[in-house]
Scaffold this motif. Structure first.
Motif, short mmCIF file in Angstrom:
data_model
loop_
_atom_site.label_atom_id
_atom_site.label_comp_id
_atom_site.label_asym_id
_atom_site.label_seq_id
_atom_site.Cartn_x
_atom_site.Cartn_y
_atom_site.Cartn_z
N PHE A 159 96.68 -45.66 52.66
CA PHE A 159 97.36 -47.12 51.97
C PHE A 159 98.23 -46.79 51.08
CE2 PHE A 159 93.71 -49.36 54.21
CZ PHE A 159 94.64 -50.24 54.76
N MET B 76 90.00 -50.57 51.04
CA MET B 76 91.07 -51.70 50.35
C MET B 76 90.28 -52.19 49.31
SD MET B 76 91.37 -53.61 54.17
CE MET B 76 92.48 -54.97 53.35
N LEU C 232 99.01 -56.64 57.38
CA LEU C 232 98.02 -55.54 57.56
C LEU C 232 98.13 -55.02 58.79
CD1 LEU C 232 95.01 -56.01 55.01
CD2 LEU C 232 96.70 -54.62 54.83
#
Length: 215
Positions: free
Chosen positions: A109, A40, A131
């Motif tokens: 992602f 992330m 998320l």
């Protein structure tokens, strides 16, 4: 292959296997969530964070795990950072595997359509809820095969802890083989490794089946 001899060496092999399992388990516990966080961060809009994390991933993936183990245990004491053998092994393994998992999850992602974030926002979900309930389940499903490969590698890489003197499965087999001048202990070590990877393979297949509703 004498059953009496096998019974004599099995306790030491099982003791080594227990160390291997501990290294394997705690590495996954530490590396998987750290890998998600790093992945992330790699997508962060704040450039310094991306630069630092990209350097970390490049360093961990670009140098051998064996070298990292030696550096943590033998090199860090030079700057007054001292680890015992077992924590040193875990520290090196977690940092190394988190870098690999970060790249895997970053790809996961990247495969999520941005429209899903916008749709969740319209529904009133917070970023954390988006998320947890929408993005991560899909990411996990898409990365299971790649993560599975690393998990299998971890089972075998755990044998590298011999370099800092930990008594893992392979070390126990080598000691018995050298002492008794026979390959029987190493054959048993191979069988135990195969059993461990078989368990991991079935566990990963179960995880794939669990997430199969995301199609």
């Amino acid at each position: 292959m004498s059953l009496t001899y096998v019974n004599q060496i099995l306790p030491s092999l099982f003791s080594g296997a227990w160390m291997t399992i501990r290294i394997f388990f705690w590495t996954l516990v530490g590396a998987l969530p750290l890998g998600v966080l790093v992945s992330m961060g790699l997508r962060s809009r704040f450039s310094p964070i991306r630069w630092v994390l990209n350097f970390y991933v490049w360093l961990m993936r670009g140098t051998p795990l064996l070298l990292q183990l030696m550096f943590v245990f033998y090199g860090l004491p030079d700057v007054n950072i001292v680890f015992a053998r077992y924590p040193a092994a875990l520290f090196a393994f977690i940092l190394n595997y988190a870098a690999y998992f970060a790249e895997i999850f970053r790809g996961g992602f990247a495969g999520i359509n941005h429209g899903q974030y916008e749709g969740a926002q319209v529904l009133g979900l917070t970023y954390t809820q988006t998320l947890r309930k929408i993005v991560l389940p899909q990411v996990v499903k898409s990365v299971i095969p790649a993560v599975g490969n690393e998990v299998i590698n971890l089972v075998k890489d755990s044998s590298l802890v011999y370099v800092i003197g930990l008594g893992d499965l392979l070390r126990a087999g080598n000691v018995a083989s050298a002492r008794d001048v026979t390959l029987v202990p190493l054959i048993l070590v191979g069988i135990i490794y195969l059993l461990l990877t078989l368990v991991c393979t079935y566990a990963l297949r179960g995880l794939e089946k669990h997430y199969s509703y995301y199609r």
